[in-house]
Design an enzyme around this catalytic site. Sequence first.
Site, PDB file in Angstrom:
ATOM      1  N   GLN A 165     -17.130 151.173  54.914  1.00  0.00           N
ATOM      2  CA  GLN A 165     -16.253 152.342  54.703  1.00  0.00           C
ATOM      3  C   GLN A 165     -16.252 153.603  55.606  1.00  0.00           C
ATOM      4  OE1 GLN A 165     -15.307 154.088  50.124  1.00  0.00           O
ATOM      5  NE2 GLN A 165     -17.987 155.708  51.218  1.00  0.00           N
ATOM      6  N   GLU A 209     -14.371 163.074  56.038  1.00  0.00           N
ATOM      7  CA  GLU A 209     -14.824 163.516  56.615  1.00  0.00           C
ATOM      8  C   GLU A 209     -15.582 164.144  58.468  1.00  0.00           C
ATOM      9  OE1 GLU A 209     -18.127 160.769  55.449  1.00  0.00           O
ATOM     10  OE2 GLU A 209     -17.798 161.696  53.554  1.00  0.00           O
ATOM     11  N   LYS A 335     -28.211 162.528  47.444  1.00  0.00           N
ATOM     12  CA  LYS A 335     -26.694 163.396  47.191  1.00  0.00           C
ATOM     13  C   LYS A 335     -27.532 164.725  45.567  1.00  0.00           C
ATOM     14  CE  LYS A 335     -23.697 159.786  48.571  1.00  0.00           C
ATOM     15  NZ  LYS A 335     -22.383 158.906  47.929  1.00  0.00           N
TER      16      LYS A 335
END
EC number: 4.2.1.11
Length: 423
Positions: A165, A209, A335
């Site tokens: 990813q 991103e 996170k």
Amino acid sequence: MDERFEIKDIVAREVIDSRGNPTVEVEVITKGNGYGSAIVPSGASTGTHEALELRDKEKRFGGKGVLMAVENVNSIIRPEILGYDARMQREIDTIMIELDGTPNKSRLGANAILAVSLAVAKAAAATAKIPLYKYLGGFNSYVMPVPMMNVINGGKHAGNDLDLQEFMIMPVGATSISEAVRMGSEVYHVLKNVILEKYGKNAVNVGDEGGFAPPLKTSREALDLLTESVKKAGYEDEVVFALDAAASEFYKDGYYYVEGKKLTREELLDYYKALVDEYPIVSIEDPFHEEDFEGFAMITKELDIQIVGDDLFVTNVERLRKGIEMKAANALLLKVNQIGTLSEAVDAAQLAFRNGYGVVVSHRSGETEDTTIADLSVALNSGQIKTGAPARGERTAKYNQLIRIEQELGLSKYAGRNFRCPF
């Protein structure tokens, strides 16, 4: 109680994130006119065990509206915490957890709870007239984190054939965060030109991103592009690589499907080993499926690099404890929206540190202009931050906040090559 810190008002509203999807913003105001506002992010590849975002599932915004979460703040959470001292972070977070009453915050919504949690901390800091990083971390917060800049996208973040990813650069040879951002930005611009020459102008559109998603098929092609760009920028000794495999996304029925091959856990480990031998890779995130604690333990033992648990741990203390017992991974991806309150996120970070694990404070793919994670990374002395490429306003907002903090601190320490254990 110093009444200046008393929570006078709380207001929630629906706003949008960097993908144009709705999210929750909350403002908290104290009697001393301390003002704190927070906007929560959301992820594309989410762990099964994450705290749950509440979505309306109605026609507006394709079912992704958050008016129920906003209403939960305004009509359920607000009456319970009005009048509380904003410095009572843990008590306020606990009240919201108990009001929700579910293990994954699905009744009120983690997006509602987190927005209040972060806004309360910011309002307390503003009332005390001190920066958020200093309010959260005290006067021992002085380590500036190494950025993990996601410059080539694959997997769920892109429309190409890359299975992994994220392909990231880490400017470990810099001496400050401002120099690290400059190095990263220079490599990013060289990379853009390299991709432009090889694949044409359609290949330099940026992803969620800020990274590029050229039409690549293999991890080696991506890593070769990074190697060439770093060399051309003149930073061969200063910039290293990190990967986020997000392996749960290419795992099915006991096998990993990578580059047209059906691999066992052991074969995938060999695949990673070969990449680490060939390229300056210092960190791999989520190399295996989110339930494969044994696989994580195996790769942590076999490879002398940082192995980060994201979907594996989901910033959850119980899952992190299990990982520590099994020696699965050696770093936690932090996170705040995976767990849903600031207190619980800090608890997870402290548990990681106590057990020799690194901590990477991280953004999500659906981000906002909120800069809380920049302050949090400094407050925790985490040594690492993952907040995208040096592009797109919702990513650069965090880098710019870190540059401000560094200037304000004066005597700060850049984590550099000691990113996993900055002390």
